[in-house]
Design a protein around this motif. Structure first.
Motif, mmCIF file in Angstrom:
data_model
loop_
_atom_site.group_PDB
_atom_site.id
_atom_site.type_symbol
_atom_site.label_atom_id
_atom_site.label_comp_id
_atom_site.label_asym_id
_atom_site.label_seq_id
_atom_site.Cartn_x
_atom_site.Cartn_y
_atom_site.Cartn_z
ATOM 1 N N HIS A 49 0.839 -1.204 0.000
ATOM 2 C CA HIS A 49 0.000 0.000 0.000
ATOM 3 C C HIS A 49 0.877 1.259 0.000
ATOM 4 O O HIS A 49 0.741 2.128 -0.861
ATOM 5 C CB HIS A 49 -0.926 -0.013 1.220
ATOM 6 C CG HIS A 49 -1.799 1.195 1.331
ATOM 7 N ND1 HIS A 49 -3.119 1.196 0.969
ATOM 8 C CD2 HIS A 49 -1.524 2.458 1.751
ATOM 9 C CE1 HIS A 49 -3.628 2.403 1.161
ATOM 10 N NE2 HIS A 49 -2.682 3.183 1.636
ATOM 11 N N HIS B 130 1.950 4.601 -2.833
ATOM 12 C CA HIS B 130 2.091 6.056 -2.690
ATOM 13 C C HIS B 130 3.505 6.487 -3.099
ATOM 14 O O HIS B 130 3.696 7.500 -3.763
ATOM 15 C CB HIS B 130 1.872 6.468 -1.226
ATOM 16 C CG HIS B 130 0.447 6.374 -0.761
ATOM 17 N ND1 HIS B 130 -0.595 6.988 -1.419
ATOM 18 C CD2 HIS B 130 -0.103 5.743 0.313
ATOM 19 C CE1 HIS B 130 -1.726 6.748 -0.759
ATOM 20 N NE2 HIS B 130 -1.453 5.987 0.281
ATOM 21 N N GLU C 264 -5.828 7.652 -2.991
ATOM 22 C CA GLU C 264 -5.557 6.280 -2.551
ATOM 23 C C GLU C 264 -5.633 5.266 -3.703
ATOM 24 O O GLU C 264 -5.481 4.061 -3.475
ATOM 25 C CB GLU C 264 -6.526 5.867 -1.434
ATOM 26 C CG GLU C 264 -6.378 6.651 -0.135
ATOM 27 C CD GLU C 264 -5.033 6.450 0.570
ATOM 28 O OE1 GLU C 264 -4.415 5.389 0.387
ATOM 29 O OE2 GLU C 264 -4.597 7.373 1.277
ATOM 30 N N SER D 245 -2.205 3.444 -4.226
ATOM 31 C CA SER D 245 -1.846 2.610 -3.074
ATOM 32 C C SER D 245 -2.720 1.364 -2.999
ATOM 33 O O SER D 245 -2.229 0.249 -2.801
ATOM 34 C CB SER D 245 -1.963 3.423 -1.791
ATOM 35 O OG SER D 245 -3.231 4.041 -1.719
#
Ligand SMILES: [Zn+2]
Length: 219
Positions: free
Chosen positions: A11, A15, A41, A44
């Motif tokens: 995750h 980013h 998001e 991610s």
């Protein structure tokens, strides 16, 4: 690493790649900067999905003593555990998102707030909460967490990421043309264009919600 640590690592690496792969020279819209709240998001969650992809897991997931590669059976169990009661969880997220969005659309006062939540629950709740339940009084995400009228962004980013994920995986996990476009369009352009435009540029179409149902094991 435990598997949930691997998921977190993927995750956050999503980013990180958004920053590292940026080709935008203006700092305010380079990498993660300037990307809309409801799409930040996306990269991610996109990468996070690969932490459940057998071809990816088998590259590194080995027993620390025997060196045995994680078996298909274990991977299937991981996915089943992830999807356990996912439809109920999704309904709850939708309840929060709808309530939050409606609540910020006009001035609600006194009992109107409870009535609004009751109306939302008519659409989302399988089990009706008791009358003394005052969930709304402690919904800190939207009152002190910065998510006012933005709770839906969790789900929206999942829609984008599930769609892009399956588009790539169905084409072949490694070296696909779409994966290349993801890097060149979504990651490279950061916040310099709307994510809606970047998504369409990458995929050649608008996003579809059905892929999130597939990812959650609901479809
Ligand atoms: Zn994140």
């Amino acid at each position: 690493l435990r598997h949930d640590d691997v998921v977190t690592l993927f995750h956050e690496m999503g980013h990180t790649l958004h920053h590292l792969m940026s080709r935008v020279k203006e700092r305010g819209v380079s990498g993660v900067s300037g990307v809309e709240w409801d799409a930040v998001e996306f990269p991610s969650q996109f990468l996070e999905n690969f932490a459940y992809e057998p071809q990816v897991l088998k590259l590194f997931a080995r027993h620390y003593e025997s060196g045995d590669v994680l078996s298909d059976e274990m991977i299937a169990k991981l996915i089943r555990a992830k999807n356990f009661q996912s439809a109920l969880f999704m309904l709850r997220q939708l309840e929060f998102a709808l309530f939050d969005f409606e609540l910020h659309s006009r001035l609600y006062q006194g009992e109107e707030i409870q009535h609004l939540l009751d109306r939302v629950r008519e659409r989302t709740s399988l089990i009706k909460p008791p009358a003394y339940n005052k969930f709304q009084n402690g919904f800190s995400h939207i009152f002190s967490g910065g998510y006012s009228a933005g709770y839906y962004s969790y789900k929206w980013a999942e829609v984008l990421s599930a769609d892009a994920y399956y588009a790539i995986v169905d084409e072949g996990v490694f070296g696909s043309e779409l994966a290349h476009r993801y890097k060149e369009v979504v990651l490279a352009k950061g916040g310099s264009q709307s994510m809606q435009e970047l998504f369409v540029e990458m995929m050649g179409r608008e996003c579809e919600t059905k892929h999130l149902l597939r990812l959650s094991g609901i479809e």
